[in-house]
Design a protein around this motif. Sequence first.
Motif, PDB file in Angstrom:
ATOM      1  N   VAL A 137       0.912  -1.049   0.116  1.00 44.93           N
ATOM      2  CA  VAL A 137       0.019   0.187   0.026  1.00 44.93           C
ATOM      3  C   VAL A 137       0.881   1.216   0.206  1.00 44.93           C
ATOM      4  O   VAL A 137       0.447   2.430   0.494  1.00 44.93           O
ATOM      5  N   GLY A 138       1.843   1.234  -0.688  1.00 41.28           N
ATOM      6  CA  GLY A 138       2.827   2.322  -0.486  1.00 41.28           C
ATOM      7  C   GLY A 138       3.508   2.633   0.370  1.00 41.28           C
ATOM      8  O   GLY A 138       3.893   3.931   0.702  1.00 41.28           O
ATOM      9  N   ASN A 139       3.910   1.631   1.301  1.00 48.02           N
ATOM     10  CA  ASN A 139       4.596   2.006   2.763  1.00 48.02           C
ATOM     11  C   ASN A 139       5.989   2.435   2.811  1.00 48.02           C
ATOM     12  O   ASN A 139       6.596   3.042   3.625  1.00 48.02           O
ATOM     13  N   THR A 140       6.710   1.966   1.563  1.00 46.92           N
ATOM     14  CA  THR A 140       8.043   2.449   1.622  1.00 46.92           C
ATOM     15  C   THR A 140       8.324   4.038   1.489  1.00 46.92           C
ATOM     16  O   THR A 140       9.253   4.155   2.193  1.00 46.92           O
ATOM     17  N   PHE A 200      -8.884  -6.806  -2.080  1.00 43.51           N
ATOM     18  CA  PHE A 200      -8.600  -7.956  -3.330  1.00 43.51           C
ATOM     19  C   PHE A 200      -7.670  -7.325  -4.185  1.00 43.51           C
ATOM     20  O   PHE A 200      -6.803  -7.910  -4.573  1.00 43.51           O
ATOM     21  N   GLU A 201      -7.632  -6.001  -4.632  1.00 43.15           N
ATOM     22  CA  GLU A 201      -6.619  -5.389  -5.120  1.00 43.15           C
ATOM     23  C   GLU A 201      -5.199  -5.558  -4.630  1.00 43.15           C
ATOM     24  O   GLU A 201      -4.000  -5.776  -5.107  1.00 43.15           O
ATOM     25  N   ARG A 202      -4.945  -5.521  -3.331  1.00 45.60           N
ATOM     26  CA  ARG A 202      -3.799  -5.646  -2.437  1.00 45.60           C
ATOM     27  C   ARG A 202      -3.184  -6.851  -2.645  1.00 45.60           C
ATOM     28  O   ARG A 202      -2.069  -7.038  -2.815  1.00 45.60           O
ATOM     29  N   LEU A 203      -4.233  -8.111  -2.748  1.00 51.45           N
ATOM     30  CA  LEU A 203      -3.869  -9.517  -2.784  1.00 51.45           C
ATOM     31  C   LEU A 203      -3.424  -9.669  -4.028  1.00 51.45           C
ATOM     32  O   LEU A 203      -2.122 -10.424  -4.441  1.00 51.45           O
ATOM     33  N   ILE A 204      -3.781  -9.107  -4.993  1.00 49.50           N
ATOM     34  CA  ILE A 204      -3.334  -9.395  -6.636  1.00 49.50           C
ATOM     35  C   ILE A 204      -1.806  -8.438  -6.570  1.00 49.50           C
ATOM     36  O   ILE A 204      -0.870  -9.005  -7.246  1.00 49.50           O
ATOM     37  N   SER A 205      -1.809  -7.388  -6.019  1.00 46.99           N
ATOM     38  CA  SER A 205      -0.400  -6.870  -5.861  1.00 46.99           C
ATOM     39  C   SER A 205       0.633  -7.590  -5.196  1.00 46.99           C
ATOM     40  O   SER A 205       1.807  -7.839  -5.761  1.00 46.99           O
ATOM     41  N   SER A 286      -5.376   7.640  14.838  1.00 43.27           N
ATOM     42  CA  SER A 286      -5.630   9.217  14.578  1.00 43.27           C
ATOM     43  C   SER A 286      -6.169   9.406  13.327  1.00 43.27           C
ATOM     44  O   SER A 286      -7.389  10.025  13.018  1.00 43.27           O
ATOM     45  N   VAL A 287      -5.711   8.704  12.186  1.00 39.22           N
ATOM     46  CA  VAL A 287      -5.972   9.000  10.678  1.00 39.22           C
ATOM     47  C   VAL A 287      -6.074   7.581  10.262  1.00 39.22           C
ATOM     48  O   VAL A 287      -4.832   6.948  10.374  1.00 39.22           O
ATOM     49  N   ILE A 288      -6.615   7.060   9.053  1.00 38.72           N
ATOM     50  CA  ILE A 288      -6.597   6.132   8.126  1.00 38.72           C
ATOM     51  C   ILE A 288      -6.713   6.436   6.714  1.00 38.72           C
ATOM     52  O   ILE A 288      -7.633   6.844   6.321  1.00 38.72           O
ATOM     53  N   GLY A 289      -5.543   6.254   6.143  1.00 37.53           N
ATOM     54  CA  GLY A 289      -5.382   6.985   4.818  1.00 37.53           C
ATOM     55  C   GLY A 289      -5.915   5.768   3.982  1.00 37.53           C
ATOM     56  O   GLY A 289      -5.828   4.552   4.046  1.00 37.53           O
ATOM     57  N   HIS A 290      -6.415   6.273   2.788  1.00 41.72           N
ATOM     58  CA  HIS A 290      -6.846   5.085   1.565  1.00 41.72           C
ATOM     59  C   HIS A 290      -5.670   5.569   0.518  1.00 41.72           C
ATOM     60  O   HIS A 290      -5.548   6.490   0.043  1.00 41.72           O
ATOM     61  N   HIS A 291      -5.313   4.329  -0.018  1.00 41.62           N
ATOM     62  CA  HIS A 291      -4.370   4.448  -1.083  1.00 41.62           C
ATOM     63  C   HIS A 291      -4.909   4.897  -2.203  1.00 41.62           C
ATOM     64  O   HIS A 291      -4.383   5.761  -3.159  1.00 41.62           O
ATOM     65  N   GLU A 292      -6.391   4.689  -2.535  1.00 43.38           N
ATOM     66  CA  GLU A 292      -6.870   5.170  -3.817  1.00 43.38           C
ATOM     67  C   GLU A 292      -7.258   6.789  -3.735  1.00 43.38           C
ATOM     68  O   GLU A 292      -7.506   7.423  -4.801  1.00 43.38           O
ATOM     69  N   THR A 293      -6.820   7.401  -2.525  1.00 46.75           N
ATOM     70  CA  THR A 293      -7.165   8.970  -2.318  1.00 46.75           C
ATOM     71  C   THR A 293      -5.825   9.434  -1.727  1.00 46.75           C
ATOM     72  O   THR A 293      -5.682  10.329  -1.158  1.00 46.75           O
ATOM     73  N   LEU A 294      -4.669   8.853  -1.997  1.00 47.34           N
ATOM     74  CA  LEU A 294      -3.531   9.158  -1.497  1.00 47.34           C
ATOM     75  C   LEU A 294      -3.108  10.490  -1.651  1.00 47.34           C
ATOM     76  O   LEU A 294      -2.396  11.229  -0.861  1.00 47.34           O
ATOM     77  N   GLU A 295      -3.245  11.060  -2.950  1.00 48.68           N
ATOM     78  CA  GLU A 295      -2.890  12.281  -3.395  1.00 48.68           C
ATOM     79  C   GLU A 295      -3.526  13.385  -2.463  1.00 48.68           C
ATOM     80  O   GLU A 295      -2.684  14.350  -2.096  1.00 48.68           O
ATOM     81  N   ASP A 296      -4.748  13.142  -1.899  1.00 51.49           N
ATOM     82  CA  ASP A 296      -5.207  14.075  -0.914  1.00 51.49           C
ATOM     83  C   ASP A 296      -4.767  13.621   0.529  1.00 51.49           C
ATOM     84  O   ASP A 296      -4.557  14.609   1.300  1.00 51.49           O
ATOM     85  N   ASP A 297      -4.851  12.225   0.771  1.00 53.91           N
ATOM     86  CA  ASP A 297      -4.871  12.162   2.253  1.00 53.91           C
ATOM     87  C   ASP A 297      -3.183  12.032   2.869  1.00 53.91           C
ATOM     88  O   ASP A 297      -3.168  12.515   3.892  1.00 53.91           O
ATOM     89  N   ALA A 298      -2.055  11.906   1.796  1.00 50.01           N
ATOM     90  CA  ALA A 298      -0.779  12.135   2.335  1.00 50.01           C
ATOM     91  C   ALA A 298      -0.525  13.859   2.675  1.00 50.01           C
ATOM     92  O   ALA A 298       0.083  13.817   3.700  1.00 50.01           O
ATOM     93  N   PRO A 299      -0.739  14.541   2.233  1.00 49.92           N
ATOM     94  CA  PRO A 299      -0.802  16.093   2.689  1.00 49.92           C
ATOM     95  C   PRO A 299      -1.445  16.257   3.939  1.00 49.92           C
ATOM     96  O   PRO A 299      -1.043  16.945   4.763  1.00 49.92           O
ATOM     97  N   TYR A 300      -2.814  15.676   4.028  1.00 47.61           N
ATOM     98  CA  TYR A 300      -3.483  15.901   5.270  1.00 47.61           C
ATOM     99  C   TYR A 300      -2.710  15.155   6.430  1.00 47.61           C
ATOM    100  O   TYR A 300      -2.864  15.610   7.530  1.00 47.61           O
ATOM    101  N   ILE A 301      -2.353  14.147   6.185  1.00 45.98           N
ATOM    102  CA  ILE A 301      -1.591  13.087   7.263  1.00 45.98           C
ATOM    103  C   ILE A 301      -0.543  14.120   7.748  1.00 45.98           C
ATOM    104  O   ILE A 301      -0.274  14.209   9.029  1.00 45.98           O
ATOM    105  N   LEU A 302       0.420  14.460   6.886  1.00 45.42           N
ATOM    106  CA  LEU A 302       1.546  15.504   7.269  1.00 45.42           C
ATOM    107  C   LEU A 302       0.890  16.724   8.165  1.00 45.42           C
ATOM    108  O   LEU A 302       1.797  16.877   9.121  1.00 45.42           O
ATOM    109  N   LYS A 303      -0.084  17.268   7.717  1.00 46.13           N
ATOM    110  CA  LYS A 303      -0.590  18.522   8.351  1.00 46.13           C
ATOM    111  C   LYS A 303      -1.036  18.063   9.801  1.00 46.13           C
ATOM    112  O   LYS A 303      -0.697  18.742  10.714  1.00 46.13           O
ATOM    113  N   ALA A 304      -1.986  17.067   9.641  1.00 47.85           N
ATOM    114  CA  ALA A 304      -2.387  16.577  11.209  1.00 47.85           C
ATOM    115  C   ALA A 304      -1.503  16.243  11.950  1.00 47.85           C
ATOM    116  O   ALA A 304      -1.697  16.174  13.305  1.00 47.85           O
ATOM    117  N   ALA A 305      -0.262  15.547  11.496  1.00 49.59           N
ATOM    118  CA  ALA A 305       0.710  15.141  12.477  1.00 49.59           C
ATOM    119  C   ALA A 305       1.549  16.306  13.018  1.00 49.59           C
ATOM    120  O   ALA A 305       2.573  16.114  13.580  1.00 49.59           O
TER     121      ALA A 305
END
Length: 364
Positions: A137-140, A200-205, A286-305
């Motif tokens: 899920v892009g954890n790297t 299911f998409e994660r399992l395929i990956s 505190s936050v659960i991000g979604h890979h499908e909306t990561l373009e928005d969730d990533a900056p939100y997580i950084l700001k919330a933290a």
Amino acid sequence: WLMSDNMHHQWLLLAACFWVIFMFMVASKFITLTFKDPDGYGAKQEPLILTAVTKVEEAHVPEEKHWTKEFQPTGKAFTGNLLHHPLVHMERLELLRNVCRDTALRNLSHTAVSKFVLDRIFVCDKHKILFCQTPKVGNTQWKKVLIVLNGVYSSIDEIPESVVHDHEKNGLPRLSSFSDSEIKKRLNLYFKFFIVRDPFERLISAFKDKFVHNPRFEPWYRHEIAPSIIRKYRRNRTETRGLQFEDFVRYLGDPNHRWLDVQFGDHIIHWVTYVELCAPCEITYSVIGHHETLEDDAPYILKAAGIDRLVSYPTIPPGITVYNKTKVERYFSGISKRDIRRLYARFEGDFKLFGYREPDFLLN
């Protein structure tokens, strides 16, 4: 003297006219700002309604046009409009709490906060952050963010790829390395987050990465784990190809899969459930991000933290996070409904906890 007096009156009259015109302009500006078109500036003041939202069903968040109907996470982030982010993430957490309270799903949503879970959680003490790793899920990229925050490297670009997953060199302690009292303190006080994607998409990956492409530095997936799954779950014994997705699905959906999981050890982290990895019903994230909306969730997580001014999330290639319904359907097209249902039964907790829809090919 008379002429001078007339000129004086003319100047006073002229000044009065200018004063009236000036007051009219001020009043006009005030009226314009007060009754501004609600579809313009005023329409962006919607966060004021956040305090009134108490249930997921009470908030309707319209979808963006470029997102397809096959992915409908709980709450949709809006590109370029961070004002909506608190609402999106409140919905996700509210859904999580509701599903955690559902006794019918308890076996699929609850797990012990064991060493296995604590090993998945990385610690940034300097900024009081805990990050639970959910592979595929892009954890790297998130690990790179934490490495920079911990001060091992000054920028993400400087981090060698070989260091990211080397936990002796990357400066990222796991939560399991602390005493019980220190673990409890961090779980209670730190900002905590993790990322999910369609199960299911994660399992395929995971299947493609570990058993098809299979990096040379991870030979055990192809040469040890794959043969074990084939021996147990391949129906066509004359088939000599390597591990097929059908074999993988049958293994994952087997209610007795755990006897193989024990043999595979921590390598199973790439396909076990989010529940088993991060214990979302036991740990208050505190936050659960979604890979499908990561373009928005990533900056939100950084700001919330509180770290958005210290580090940025690496650039995401266009389209890489979008849910690919066609790909998922293609992978499952040759698999029996019985095997798919058994697989879904195992991952139902992940689907329900994080707002993912049951696949259409299971409903038909």
